[in-house]
Design a protein around this motif. Structure first.
Motif, PDB file in Angstrom:
ATOM      1  N   GLN A 220      82.628  19.845 -41.040  1.00  0.00           N
ATOM      2  CA  GLN A 220      81.395  20.390 -41.774  1.00  0.00           C
ATOM      3  C   GLN A 220      81.903  21.101 -43.133  1.00  0.00           C
ATOM      4  OE1 GLN A 220      79.375  21.395 -37.671  1.00  0.00           O
ATOM      5  NE2 GLN A 220      78.809  22.749 -39.366  1.00  0.00           N
ATOM      6  N   ALA A 221      83.032  21.436 -43.315  1.00  0.00           N
ATOM      7  CA  ALA A 221      83.208  22.020 -44.664  1.00  0.00           C
ATOM      8  C   ALA A 221      83.253  20.936 -45.673  1.00  0.00           C
ATOM      9  CB  ALA A 221      84.640  22.890 -44.534  1.00  0.00           C
ATOM     10  N   GLN A 222      84.080  19.747 -45.287  1.00  0.00           N
ATOM     11  CA  GLN A 222      83.949  18.411 -46.030  1.00  0.00           C
ATOM     12  C   GLN A 222      82.465  18.111 -46.363  1.00  0.00           C
ATOM     13  OE1 GLN A 222      86.571  16.737 -43.137  1.00  0.00           O
ATOM     14  NE2 GLN A 222      88.210  16.374 -44.899  1.00  0.00           N
ATOM     15  N   GLU A 223      81.674  18.210 -45.417  1.00  0.00           N
ATOM     16  CA  GLU A 223      80.065  17.512 -45.764  1.00  0.00           C
ATOM     17  C   GLU A 223      79.695  18.484 -46.740  1.00  0.00           C
ATOM     18  OE1 GLU A 223      77.545  17.094 -42.377  1.00  0.00           O
ATOM     19  OE2 GLU A 223      79.271  17.087 -40.986  1.00  0.00           O
ATOM     20  N   MET A 224      79.997  19.909 -46.491  1.00  0.00           N
ATOM     21  CA  MET A 224      79.397  20.782 -47.526  1.00  0.00           C
ATOM     22  C   MET A 224      80.031  20.444 -49.125  1.00  0.00           C
ATOM     23  SD  MET A 224      78.874  24.532 -45.885  1.00  0.00           S
ATOM     24  CE  MET A 224      80.598  24.588 -45.403  1.00  0.00           C
ATOM     25  N   ASN A 225      81.037  20.006 -48.894  1.00  0.00           N
ATOM     26  CA  ASN A 225      81.900  19.968 -50.387  1.00  0.00           C
ATOM     27  C   ASN A 225      81.337  18.697 -51.094  1.00  0.00           C
ATOM     28  OD1 ASN A 225      85.132  18.913 -51.356  1.00  0.00           O
ATOM     29  ND2 ASN A 225      83.903  20.236 -52.401  1.00  0.00           N
ATOM     30  N   ARG A 226      81.019  17.696 -50.193  1.00  0.00           N
ATOM     31  CA  ARG A 226      80.277  16.364 -50.654  1.00  0.00           C
ATOM     32  C   ARG A 226      78.726  16.742 -51.187  1.00  0.00           C
ATOM     33  NH1 ARG A 226      83.266  14.055 -46.407  1.00  0.00           N
ATOM     34  NH2 ARG A 226      81.437  14.050 -44.993  1.00  0.00           N
ATOM     35  N   ALA A 227      78.218  17.584 -50.430  1.00  0.00           N
ATOM     36  CA  ALA A 227      76.618  17.887 -50.728  1.00  0.00           C
ATOM     37  C   ALA A 227      76.341  18.866 -51.878  1.00  0.00           C
ATOM     38  CB  ALA A 227      76.084  18.215 -49.741  1.00  0.00           C
ATOM     39  N   ILE A 228      77.369  19.911 -52.239  1.00  0.00           N
ATOM     40  CA  ILE A 228      77.153  20.930 -53.019  1.00  0.00           C
ATOM     41  C   ILE A 228      77.875  20.525 -54.520  1.00  0.00           C
ATOM     42  CG2 ILE A 228      77.547  23.327 -53.540  1.00  0.00           C
ATOM     43  CD1 ILE A 228      77.773  23.876 -50.462  1.00  0.00           C
ATOM     44  N   LYS A 229      76.987  20.588 -55.274  1.00  0.00           N
ATOM     45  CA  LYS A 229      77.544  20.179 -56.789  1.00  0.00           C
ATOM     46  C   LYS A 229      78.403  21.260 -57.042  1.00  0.00           C
ATOM     47  CE  LYS A 229      73.214  19.486 -58.269  1.00  0.00           C
ATOM     48  NZ  LYS A 229      72.250  19.641 -57.049  1.00  0.00           N
ATOM     49  N   ASN A 230      79.558  21.132 -58.073  1.00  0.00           N
ATOM     50  CA  ASN A 230      80.245  21.908 -58.457  1.00  0.00           C
ATOM     51  C   ASN A 230      80.764  22.925 -57.479  1.00  0.00           C
ATOM     52  OD1 ASN A 230      81.536  23.433 -60.451  1.00  0.00           O
ATOM     53  ND2 ASN A 230      79.589  24.544 -61.118  1.00  0.00           N
ATOM     54  N   SER A 231      81.398  22.281 -56.368  1.00  0.00           N
ATOM     55  CA  SER A 231      81.918  23.051 -55.462  1.00  0.00           C
ATOM     56  C   SER A 231      83.341  22.494 -55.274  1.00  0.00           C
ATOM     57  CB  SER A 231      81.249  22.906 -53.964  1.00  0.00           C
ATOM     58  OG  SER A 231      81.325  21.497 -53.544  1.00  0.00           O
ATOM     59  N   GLN A 232      84.271  23.315 -54.778  1.00  0.00           N
ATOM     60  CA  GLN A 232      85.704  23.023 -54.402  1.00  0.00           C
ATOM     61  C   GLN A 232      85.989  23.646 -53.043  1.00  0.00           C
ATOM     62  OE1 GLN A 232      88.922  25.423 -56.184  1.00  0.00           O
ATOM     63  NE2 GLN A 232      87.425  26.706 -57.394  1.00  0.00           N
ATOM     64  N   LEU A 233      86.693  22.716 -52.345  1.00  0.00           N
ATOM     65  CA  LEU A 233      87.010  22.988 -50.705  1.00  0.00           C
ATOM     66  C   LEU A 233      88.667  23.328 -50.743  1.00  0.00           C
ATOM     67  CD1 LEU A 233      86.844  23.140 -47.994  1.00  0.00           C
ATOM     68  CD2 LEU A 233      86.861  20.702 -47.799  1.00  0.00           C
ATOM     69  N   VAL A 234      88.802  24.531 -50.058  1.00  0.00           N
ATOM     70  CA  VAL A 234      90.351  25.105 -49.958  1.00  0.00           C
ATOM     71  C   VAL A 234      90.397  24.934 -48.531  1.00  0.00           C
ATOM     72  CG1 VAL A 234      92.061  26.642 -50.547  1.00  0.00           C
ATOM     73  CG2 VAL A 234      90.169  26.176 -52.287  1.00  0.00           C
ATOM     74  N   PRO A 235      91.434  24.227 -48.074  1.00  0.00           N
ATOM     75  CA  PRO A 235      91.820  24.214 -46.658  1.00  0.00           C
ATOM     76  C   PRO A 235      92.654  25.392 -46.394  1.00  0.00           C
ATOM     77  CG  PRO A 235      92.150  22.001 -47.434  1.00  0.00           C
ATOM     78  CD  PRO A 235      91.967  22.798 -48.643  1.00  0.00           C
ATOM     79  N   PHE A 236      92.520  26.062 -45.191  1.00  0.00           N
ATOM     80  CA  PHE A 236      93.544  27.077 -44.779  1.00  0.00           C
ATOM     81  C   PHE A 236      94.231  26.448 -43.587  1.00  0.00           C
ATOM     82  CE2 PHE A 236      91.792  29.529 -48.045  1.00  0.00           C
ATOM     83  CZ  PHE A 236      92.356  30.847 -47.914  1.00  0.00           C
ATOM     84  N   HIS A 237      95.495  26.199 -43.629  1.00  0.00           N
ATOM     85  CA  HIS A 237      96.121  25.501 -42.705  1.00  0.00           C
ATOM     86  C   HIS A 237      96.617  26.283 -41.361  1.00  0.00           C
ATOM     87  CE1 HIS A 237      96.008  21.661 -44.934  1.00  0.00           C
ATOM     88  NE2 HIS A 237      96.151  22.269 -46.004  1.00  0.00           N
ATOM     89  N   TYR A 238      96.633  27.379 -41.765  1.00  0.00           N
ATOM     90  CA  TYR A 238      97.007  28.291 -40.558  1.00  0.00           C
ATOM     91  C   TYR A 238      96.155  29.201 -40.000  1.00  0.00           C
ATOM     92  CZ  TYR A 238     101.374  26.779 -42.724  1.00  0.00           C
ATOM     93  OH  TYR A 238     102.487  25.695 -43.269  1.00  0.00           O
ATOM     94  N   SER A 239      94.776  28.795 -40.087  1.00  0.00           N
ATOM     95  CA  SER A 239      93.610  29.585 -39.775  1.00  0.00           C
ATOM     96  C   SER A 239      92.751  28.782 -38.808  1.00  0.00           C
ATOM     97  CB  SER A 239      92.799  30.201 -41.063  1.00  0.00           C
ATOM     98  OG  SER A 239      93.744  31.054 -41.788  1.00  0.00           O
ATOM     99  N   GLY A 240      92.057  29.607 -37.976  1.00  0.00           N
ATOM    100  CA  GLY A 240      90.920  29.282 -37.323  1.00  0.00           C
ATOM    101  C   GLY A 240      89.568  29.585 -37.962  1.00  0.00           C
ATOM    102  N   HIS A 241      88.820  30.213 -37.344  1.00  0.00           N
ATOM    103  CA  HIS A 241      87.635  30.786 -37.752  1.00  0.00           C
ATOM    104  C   HIS A 241      87.751  31.959 -38.748  1.00  0.00           C
ATOM    105  CE1 HIS A 241      83.297  30.405 -37.923  1.00  0.00           C
ATOM    106  NE2 HIS A 241      82.879  31.302 -37.520  1.00  0.00           N
TER     107      HIS A 241
END
Length: 259
Positions: A220-241
């Motif tokens: 869903q974060a990836q969906e938001m990143n595609r839908a929101i202009k001027n957005s950047q997505l930073v994954p946190f690889h050692y986190s849950g919620h």
């Protein structure tokens, strides 16, 4: 410094306002079913670095008043508008976690980003919240065995191991909410969608999301990143919620850089 702000007749929201003279302001909106205290490990660090940090307990949660109604995204966003107007805030970075992220999104679109310069979405419950099946399970427990529901929330929230004292503290945050407001937000997360809001967001947006999130999937974060202009997505690889706790040093540094 803590105080109350009246958002409508007989409804006062609790506000924690740290370092009011800070040069840059960050307004934090917590997730369901918690309170502004979930951001303790940001409030411990950022005000001392010169940031004004404001935490708000939404209606029905934390130390705020707990009316029987008003638990939809429009009303909750309107409450944030009152806070921003009463405190005369400008050029704010709005940080919303989980359901707080959904409220922040609705605030940006409903109030045309009034007073807000930047947006941070942390494991935001968007464009969707709970599935019908998840909502039904939570709703049943909220109305019949809320302690058990809070234990389920805690058990699925984190990717990293947490101590028993931390778990007890986390449970306590959820128990500060009213039962009716806890249940009402479950219904809101089941029924309200934000697909149409996302393309309307017109401020620089940072999306932070735990790769191992079992509450709101990383997709869903990836969906938001595609839908929101001027957005950047930073994954946190050692986190849950809860990346604001599980990888708090990385989270705090990233927030400082973005603000």
């Amino acid at each position: 410094m803590g105080y109350f702000v009246s958002v409508e007749e007989d409804v006062n929201l609790f506000v924690e306002d740290l370092n009011p003279n800070g040069e840059k302001t960050i307004l934090f909106i917590h997730g369901w079913p918690l309170s502004h205290k979930q951001f303790e490990y940001q409030f411990d660090v950022l005000p001392a670095k010169g940031y004004r940090c404001i935490g708000v307990d939404w209606r029905g949660f934390g130390q705020s008043d707990k009316p029987l109604d008003g638990y939809n995204f429009d009303r909750l966003a309107d409450d944030i508008r009152v806070i921003i107007d009463v405190l005369q805030l400008e050029n704010v970075t709005l940080v919303g976690h989980s359901t707080g992220g959904a409220i922040a999104i609705r605030y940006i679109t409903r109030h045309h980003a009034h007073g807000v310069e930047k947006l941070v979405l942390v494991d935001a419950a968007a464009p969707r919240g709970f599935t019908k099946e998840t909502a039904q399970s939570f709703l049943h427990d909220a109305l019949n065995d809320r302690p058990n529901m809070m234990q389920k929330v805690t058990d699925t929230f984190f990717f990293q191991n947490i101590t028993k004292p931390f778990s007890d503290w986390f449970l306590h945050l959820g128990f500060q909410a009213a039962g009716w407001s806890t249940a009402a937000i479950i219904v809101t997360l089941r029924d309200e969608k934000l697909d149409l809001d996302l393309p309307k967001i017109n401020v620089p947006t940072l999306i932070v999301h735990g790769v191992h999130d079992k509450v709101i999937p990383f997709t869903q974060a990836q969906e938001m990143n595609r839908a929101i202009k001027n957005s950047q997505l930073v994954p946190f690889h050692y986190s849950g919620h809860g990346p604001f706790w599980e990888e708090r040093d990385k989270f705090n540094k990233l927030l400082e850089q973005f603000v």
